[in-house]
Motif scaffolding. Structure first.
Motif, PDB file in Angstrom:
ATOM      1  N   MET A   1     -47.371 -52.452 -55.877  1.00 36.42           N
ATOM      2  CA  MET A   1     -46.326 -52.740 -55.223  1.00 36.42           C
ATOM      3  C   MET A   1     -45.563 -53.743 -55.682  1.00 36.42           C
ATOM      4  N   SER A   2     -44.483 -53.731 -56.074  1.00 33.14           N
ATOM      5  CA  SER A   2     -43.744 -55.076 -56.874  1.00 33.14           C
ATOM      6  C   SER A   2     -43.053 -55.550 -55.520  1.00 33.14           C
ATOM      7  N   SER A   3     -42.904 -56.938 -55.621  1.00 32.75           N
ATOM      8  CA  SER A   3     -42.292 -58.010 -54.661  1.00 32.75           C
ATOM      9  C   SER A   3     -40.783 -57.919 -54.928  1.00 32.75           C
ATOM     10  N   ARG A   4     -40.198 -58.747 -53.875  1.00 29.62           N
ATOM     11  CA  ARG A   4     -38.635 -58.926 -54.247  1.00 29.62           C
ATOM     12  C   ARG A   4     -38.472 -59.834 -55.440  1.00 29.62           C
ATOM     13  N   ARG A   5     -39.430 -60.648 -55.530  1.00 32.84           N
ATOM     14  CA  ARG A   5     -39.222 -61.663 -56.939  1.00 32.84           C
ATOM     15  C   ARG A   5     -39.292 -60.733 -58.137  1.00 32.84           C
ATOM     16  N   ASP A   6     -40.245 -59.812 -58.215  1.00 32.02           N
ATOM     17  CA  ASP A   6     -40.504 -59.018 -59.269  1.00 32.02           C
ATOM     18  C   ASP A   6     -39.471 -58.208 -59.637  1.00 32.02           C
ATOM     19  N   ASP A   7     -38.633 -57.657 -58.629  1.00 34.63           N
ATOM     20  CA  ASP A   7     -37.593 -56.831 -58.700  1.00 34.63           C
ATOM     21  C   ASP A   7     -36.462 -57.707 -59.170  1.00 34.63           C
ATOM     22  N   LEU A   8     -36.157 -58.734 -58.985  1.00 36.59           N
ATOM     23  CA  LEU A   8     -35.211 -59.772 -59.221  1.00 36.59           C
ATOM     24  C   LEU A   8     -35.418 -59.976 -60.726  1.00 36.59           C
ATOM     25  N   VAL A   9     -36.824 -60.465 -60.991  1.00 41.58           N
ATOM     26  CA  VAL A   9     -37.026 -60.838 -62.467  1.00 41.58           C
ATOM     27  C   VAL A   9     -37.031 -59.658 -63.491  1.00 41.58           C
ATOM     28  N   GLU A  10     -37.502 -58.589 -62.845  1.00 42.14           N
ATOM     29  CA  GLU A  10     -37.271 -57.431 -63.972  1.00 42.14           C
ATOM     30  C   GLU A  10     -35.713 -56.985 -64.164  1.00 42.14           C
ATOM     31  N   THR A  11     -34.957 -56.779 -63.328  1.00 40.57           N
ATOM     32  CA  THR A  11     -33.587 -56.682 -63.356  1.00 40.57           C
ATOM     33  C   THR A  11     -32.964 -57.565 -64.093  1.00 40.57           C
ATOM     34  N   ALA A  12     -33.107 -58.796 -63.818  1.00 45.45           N
ATOM     35  CA  ALA A  12     -32.369 -59.982 -64.542  1.00 45.45           C
ATOM     36  C   ALA A  12     -32.683 -59.772 -66.116  1.00 45.45           C
ATOM     37  N   LEU A  13     -34.237 -59.609 -66.458  1.00 49.05           N
ATOM     38  CA  LEU A  13     -34.439 -59.207 -67.928  1.00 49.05           C
ATOM     39  C   LEU A  13     -33.726 -58.116 -68.601  1.00 49.05           C
ATOM     40  N   ARG A  14     -33.812 -56.993 -67.759  1.00 50.14           N
ATOM     41  CA  ARG A  14     -32.985 -55.913 -68.411  1.00 50.14           C
ATOM     42  C   ARG A  14     -31.560 -56.137 -68.731  1.00 50.14           C
ATOM     43  N   LEU A  15     -30.892 -56.922 -67.614  1.00 51.56           N
ATOM     44  CA  LEU A  15     -29.481 -57.280 -68.035  1.00 51.56           C
ATOM     45  C   LEU A  15     -29.160 -58.221 -68.917  1.00 51.56           C
ATOM     46  N   PHE A  16     -30.161 -59.226 -68.767  1.00 53.90           N
ATOM     47  CA  PHE A  16     -29.955 -60.378 -69.872  1.00 53.90           C
ATOM     48  C   PHE A  16     -30.242 -59.993 -71.310  1.00 53.90           C
ATOM     49  N   TYR A  17     -31.159 -58.964 -71.384  1.00 56.94           N
ATOM     50  CA  TYR A  17     -31.418 -58.298 -72.847  1.00 56.94           C
ATOM     51  C   TYR A  17     -30.346 -57.303 -73.207  1.00 56.94           C
ATOM     52  N   ALA A  18     -29.719 -56.623 -72.313  1.00 58.97           N
ATOM     53  CA  ALA A  18     -28.724 -55.702 -72.714  1.00 58.97           C
ATOM     54  C   ALA A  18     -27.415 -56.428 -73.037  1.00 58.97           C
TER      55      ALA A  18
END
Length: 193
Positions: A1-18
């Motif tokens: 199960m991912s943490s809120r921190r993980d959710d934040l970092v994964e979302t940030a990566l997706r948006l920064f990358y795109a």
């Protein structure tokens, strides 16, 4: 199960990358991750810290994927070096990282957006590239090349050129062109044995 921190970092990566690091605002990251601003600042002092966390995640993802693909291709180190370009072909076609597609190299993008060599994001990008060359050099040593560091740097240049060409020119076939050049380079490189 991912943490809120993980959710934040994964979302940030997706948006920064795109969309780019500077063009992506904190409010958009918070909205798409469903994380509260207070949670963001509990884990990260600034957007720059979040950028570094996203780059760390991408570094882990990318190196595990690339080295795993190369290692699975063959037990022969030379074949593993060439397999790097087959992996790139899948990445350029958007098949390597579900949900991310292909928007060039996150580390090249970071280094260009944060141009000063001493900026933490630029420094991290340079370290990522160094670790790739270190792995290539290890394989070149195993393959018995006389100057493994030089062969590794040349292969890395082919890799970087293929990435830039695929991204800037929309030319995914850059991977197969670079693969042919890598094969020629490896055949011509002097060996110890």
């Amino acid at each position: 199960m991912s943490s809120r921190r993980d959710d934040l970092v994964e979302t940030a990566l997706r948006l920064f990358y795109a969309n780019g690091f500077n063009a992506t605002g904190i409010d958009r990251i918070l909205a798409e991750s469903g994380v509260a601003k207070m949670t963001l600042y509990k884990h990260f002092r600034s957007k720059d810290d979040l950028i570094l966390a996203a780059l760390e995640l991408r570094d882990t993802q990318f190196r595990e994927w690339l080295f795993g693909r190369m290692d699975a291709a063959s037990s022969d180190p030379e074949a593993r070096l060439v397999a790097m370009f087959d992996a790139l072909a899948d990445w350029f076609a958007g098949e390597a990282f579900p949900g991310l597609g292909f928007s060039g190299c996150a580390f090249i993008n970071a280094a260009s957006e944060f141009a000063p060599l001493d900026h933490p994001a630029h420094t991290f990008a340079a370290e990522h590239k160094r670790l790739i060359v270190e792995y290539l050099s290890k394989l070149c040593t195993e393959a018995g090349y006389e100057a493994p560091e030089i062969v590794a740097e040349r292969l890395a240049l082919l890799k970087e050129g293929a990435i830039a060409t695929a991204h800037v020119r929309g030319m995914p076939e850059a991977a197969s062109l670079a693969r042919g050049m890598a094969e020629d380079l490896l055949k011509a490189a002097p060996r110890l044995r």
